[in-house]
Enzyme design. Structure first.
Site, short mmCIF file in Angstrom:
data_model
loop_
_atom_site.label_atom_id
_atom_site.label_comp_id
_atom_site.label_asym_id
_atom_site.label_seq_id
_atom_site.Cartn_x
_atom_site.Cartn_y
_atom_site.Cartn_z
CB CYS A 1 -0.98 -0.01 1.17
SG CYS A 1 -0.29 0.26 2.81
NE ARG B 1 -4.54 1.28 1.57
CZ ARG B 1 -4.44 1.90 0.40
NH1 ARG B 1 -5.38 1.73 -0.51
NH2 ARG B 1 -3.42 2.68 0.14
CG ASP C 1 -4.88 4.92 2.89
OD1 ASP C 1 -4.96 4.47 4.06
OD2 ASP C 1 -3.84 5.41 2.43
#
Length: 154
Positions: free
Chosen positions: A8, A14, A120
């Protein structure tokens, strides 16, 4: 051994969540021979532990994340499977290493969801929703890797 990296942007929300969930699911399913990592394409959070929201959700689900710190995805990284959280991460990975050898996917390619990108939670604060997306994708990803890499379950 098979090496899997989740990627990420900052490697604090994440991808570390996905790393921890994937490790736990591999243990639960008694699958060995898979190393799981997480990386970020941005340098802002290097060396930091997972975001407090990620820690909270993992703790609530009794998923360990001890010792995890943010690391940078680099051109020299060599993984068999690279699992990006969104299209921006795919683009960043390909810019960092245009000759990438590993198989590159977006995580939600392994889900039954209509969405293609994992949002996100650093910006949305929806850690529970991201947990559900990641958790629901990991078993399908494991099934794919077991078959693709000729691993044994159990």
């Amino acid at each position: 051994m098979v090496d899997v990296a989740f990627v990420c942007l900052g490697n604090i929300c994440r991808s570390p969540m996905a790393e921890a969930i994937m490790r736990q699911r591999l243990i639960d399913r008694n699958i060995s021979g898979v190393n799981v990592y997480s990386k970020g394409t941005g340098k802002w959070n290097l060396g930091e532990p997972p975001h407090e929201g990620t820690q909270d959700i993992l703790n609530r689900h009794n998923i360990p994340f001890d010792g995890m710190i943010s690391e940078l995805f680099e051109s020299s990284d060599d993984f068999d499977y690279i699992i990006a959280m969104d299209q921006s991460n795919v683009d960043n990975i390909q810019n960092i290493n245009p000759n990438i050898k590993g198989k590159l996917f977006k995580l939600l390619e392994f889900s039954n969801m209509e969405e293609s990108d994992v949002p996100d939670p650093y910006y949305t604060n929806n850690f529970e929703g991201v947990y559900e997306m990641v958790q629901s994708s990991c078993d399908n990803l494991i099934d794919f890797i077991v078959k693709d890499a000729n691993l044994k379950e159990g």
